[in-house]
Motif scaffolding. Structure first.
Motif, PDB file in Angstrom:
ATOM      1  N   THR A 125       0.822  -1.207   0.000  1.00  0.00           N
ATOM      2  CA  THR A 125       0.000   0.000   0.000  1.00  0.00           C
ATOM      3  C   THR A 125       0.859   1.262   0.000  1.00  0.00           C
ATOM      4  O   THR A 125       0.594   2.207  -0.755  1.00  0.00           O
ATOM      5  CB  THR A 125      -0.948  -0.009   1.213  1.00  0.00           C
ATOM      6  OG1 THR A 125      -1.692  -1.230   1.198  1.00  0.00           O
ATOM      7  CG2 THR A 125      -1.907   1.159   1.167  1.00  0.00           C
ATOM      8  N   GLU A 126       1.906   1.280   0.823  1.00  0.00           N
ATOM      9  CA  GLU A 126       2.790   2.452   0.862  1.00  0.00           C
ATOM     10  C   GLU A 126       3.508   2.647  -0.466  1.00  0.00           C
ATOM     11  O   GLU A 126       3.604   3.770  -0.971  1.00  0.00           O
ATOM     12  CB  GLU A 126       3.801   2.311   2.000  1.00  0.00           C
ATOM     13  CG  GLU A 126       3.183   2.511   3.368  1.00  0.00           C
ATOM     14  CD  GLU A 126       4.183   2.318   4.500  1.00  0.00           C
ATOM     15  OE1 GLU A 126       5.336   1.885   4.262  1.00  0.00           O
ATOM     16  OE2 GLU A 126       3.801   2.598   5.641  1.00  0.00           O
ATOM     17  N   LEU A 127       4.035   1.562  -1.035  1.00  0.00           N
ATOM     18  CA  LEU A 127       4.720   1.673  -2.325  1.00  0.00           C
ATOM     19  C   LEU A 127       3.743   2.088  -3.414  1.00  0.00           C
ATOM     20  O   LEU A 127       4.077   2.907  -4.275  1.00  0.00           O
ATOM     21  CB  LEU A 127       5.419   0.352  -2.678  1.00  0.00           C
ATOM     22  CG  LEU A 127       6.171   0.340  -4.012  1.00  0.00           C
ATOM     23  CD1 LEU A 127       7.218   1.457  -4.080  1.00  0.00           C
ATOM     24  CD2 LEU A 127       6.819  -1.026  -4.228  1.00  0.00           C
ATOM     25  N   ALA A 128       2.532   1.565  -3.383  1.00  0.00           N
ATOM     26  CA  ALA A 128       1.520   1.937  -4.379  1.00  0.00           C
ATOM     27  C   ALA A 128       1.235   3.435  -4.327  1.00  0.00           C
ATOM     28  O   ALA A 128       1.109   4.085  -5.375  1.00  0.00           O
ATOM     29  CB  ALA A 128       0.236   1.137  -4.161  1.00  0.00           C
ATOM     30  N   THR A 139      -4.825   4.178  -9.585  1.00  0.00           N
ATOM     31  CA  THR A 139      -4.671   3.472  -8.310  1.00  0.00           C
ATOM     32  C   THR A 139      -4.572   1.964  -8.521  1.00  0.00           C
ATOM     33  O   THR A 139      -3.675   1.327  -7.949  1.00  0.00           O
ATOM     34  CB  THR A 139      -5.808   3.839  -7.340  1.00  0.00           C
ATOM     35  OG1 THR A 139      -5.726   5.250  -7.066  1.00  0.00           O
ATOM     36  CG2 THR A 139      -5.711   3.053  -6.047  1.00  0.00           C
ATOM     37  N   PRO A 140      -5.435   1.342  -9.342  1.00  0.00           N
ATOM     38  CA  PRO A 140      -5.268  -0.101  -9.558  1.00  0.00           C
ATOM     39  C   PRO A 140      -3.896  -0.451 -10.156  1.00  0.00           C
ATOM     40  O   PRO A 140      -3.265  -1.418  -9.738  1.00  0.00           O
ATOM     41  CB  PRO A 140      -6.407  -0.464 -10.513  1.00  0.00           C
ATOM     42  CG  PRO A 140      -7.455   0.557 -10.248  1.00  0.00           C
ATOM     43  CD  PRO A 140      -6.690   1.828  -9.952  1.00  0.00           C
ATOM     44  N   GLU A 141      -3.438   0.337 -11.133  1.00  0.00           N
ATOM     45  CA  GLU A 141      -2.112   0.065 -11.712  1.00  0.00           C
ATOM     46  C   GLU A 141      -1.027   0.188 -10.647  1.00  0.00           C
ATOM     47  O   GLU A 141      -0.097  -0.627 -10.606  1.00  0.00           O
ATOM     48  CB  GLU A 141      -1.813   1.030 -12.860  1.00  0.00           C
ATOM     49  CG  GLU A 141      -2.546   0.704 -14.125  1.00  0.00           C
ATOM     50  CD  GLU A 141      -2.359   1.755 -15.200  1.00  0.00           C
ATOM     51  OE1 GLU A 141      -2.367   1.358 -16.374  1.00  0.00           O
ATOM     52  OE2 GLU A 141      -2.214   2.962 -14.894  1.00  0.00           O
ATOM     53  N   ALA A 142      -1.129   1.191  -9.799  1.00  0.00           N
ATOM     54  CA  ALA A 142      -0.129   1.371  -8.740  1.00  0.00           C
ATOM     55  C   ALA A 142      -0.119   0.179  -7.794  1.00  0.00           C
ATOM     56  O   ALA A 142       0.951  -0.283  -7.375  1.00  0.00           O
ATOM     57  CB  ALA A 142      -0.412   2.669  -7.973  1.00  0.00           C
ATOM     58  N   ILE A 143      -1.285  -0.337  -7.459  1.00  0.00           N
ATOM     59  CA  ILE A 143      -1.357  -1.510  -6.576  1.00  0.00           C
ATOM     60  C   ILE A 143      -0.764  -2.737  -7.251  1.00  0.00           C
ATOM     61  O   ILE A 143       0.003  -3.487  -6.645  1.00  0.00           O
ATOM     62  CB  ILE A 143      -2.819  -1.751  -6.123  1.00  0.00           C
ATOM     63  CG1 ILE A 143      -3.270  -0.601  -5.216  1.00  0.00           C
ATOM     64  CG2 ILE A 143      -2.948  -3.095  -5.411  1.00  0.00           C
ATOM     65  CD1 ILE A 143      -4.766  -0.579  -4.950  1.00  0.00           C
ATOM     66  N   HIS A 144      -1.090  -2.952  -8.527  1.00  0.00           N
ATOM     67  CA  HIS A 144      -0.528  -4.098  -9.250  1.00  0.00           C
ATOM     68  C   HIS A 144       0.991  -3.966  -9.392  1.00  0.00           C
ATOM     69  O   HIS A 144       1.723  -4.947  -9.215  1.00  0.00           O
ATOM     70  CB  HIS A 144      -1.178  -4.247 -10.623  1.00  0.00           C
ATOM     71  CG  HIS A 144      -2.616  -4.656 -10.575  1.00  0.00           C
ATOM     72  ND1 HIS A 144      -3.058  -5.777  -9.917  1.00  0.00           N
ATOM     73  CD2 HIS A 144      -3.721  -4.080 -11.115  1.00  0.00           C
ATOM     74  CE1 HIS A 144      -4.370  -5.883 -10.053  1.00  0.00           C
ATOM     75  NE2 HIS A 144      -4.789  -4.852 -10.766  1.00  0.00           N
TER      76      HIS A 144
END
Length: 186
Positions: A125-128, A139-144
């Motif tokens: 979560t922090e890295l995303a 946001t979904p791309e960042a989480i993936h």
């Protein structure tokens, strides 16, 4: 580690999903042209678009995703994606009232050999959040992306332009794979 499901070499395989030889055993090397692009990796991170193109049989990407998923299923590649992929994949069939399709997709994703659906933890979560701000990805791309990086993937496979700027992990866009394959066949 917070993992939804990890499937390895001993996982149940679906009949007909991997090309078969005459004896019925899985062919050891996928034969499609995109397999060569992915063969230099051992562990890949997947954006949801890979699943969506494959499940929808997108005319421009099905050949590429078929090779990619055949390599994952056969164990030539290991893959990781965020459990968020389930939300993104199941939403449309549920929205249009296709519960049977949603149920099938859920089972396939949860049992697909050599594919890990990983829950987001604090590190992811922090890295995303950092990736979202730094590269202006969704946001979904960042989480993936964060899931792939934290999980040790060598490459992230997606298909949106903002991903090109990412420095923390190698990124392969499906459009670039398609362009490379078109040049090789021209």
């Amino acid at each position: 580690m917070a993992t939804v499901r990890r499937r390895g070499a001993g996982a149940r395989k679906r009949v007909g999903a991997v090309p078969q030889n005459r004896s019925g055993a899985g062919v050891s090397k996928p034969v499609g042209p995109a397999a060569q692009v992915f063969s230099r990796y051992r562990r890949v991170g997947l954006d949801t678009i890979c699943f969506i193109y494959h499940l929808s049989k997108h005319p421009l990407y099905t050949g590429i995703t078929a090779d990619l998923f055949a390599m994952i299923e056969s164990g030539r590649l290991a893959a990781v994606t965020s459990s968020l992929a389930l939300i993104e994949i199941l939403a449309r069939p549920k929205q249009v009232g296709h519960q049977a399709a949603a149920d099938t997709y859920k089972v396939v994703l949860a049992t697909f050999p050599n594919l890990e659906l990983r829950r987001a933890d604090i590190a992811i979560t922090e890295l995303a959040a950092e990736l979202r701000v730094r590269y202006r990805v969704t946001t979904p791309e960042a989480i993936h992306l964060a899931t792939a990086i934290i999980d040790g993937a060598e490459v992230f496979i997606g298909n949106t332009e903002p991903l090109r700027a990412v420095k923390e992990i190698e990124v392969v866009l499906l459009d670039d794979v398609r362009a490379t394959l078109a040049k090789e066949t021209a």
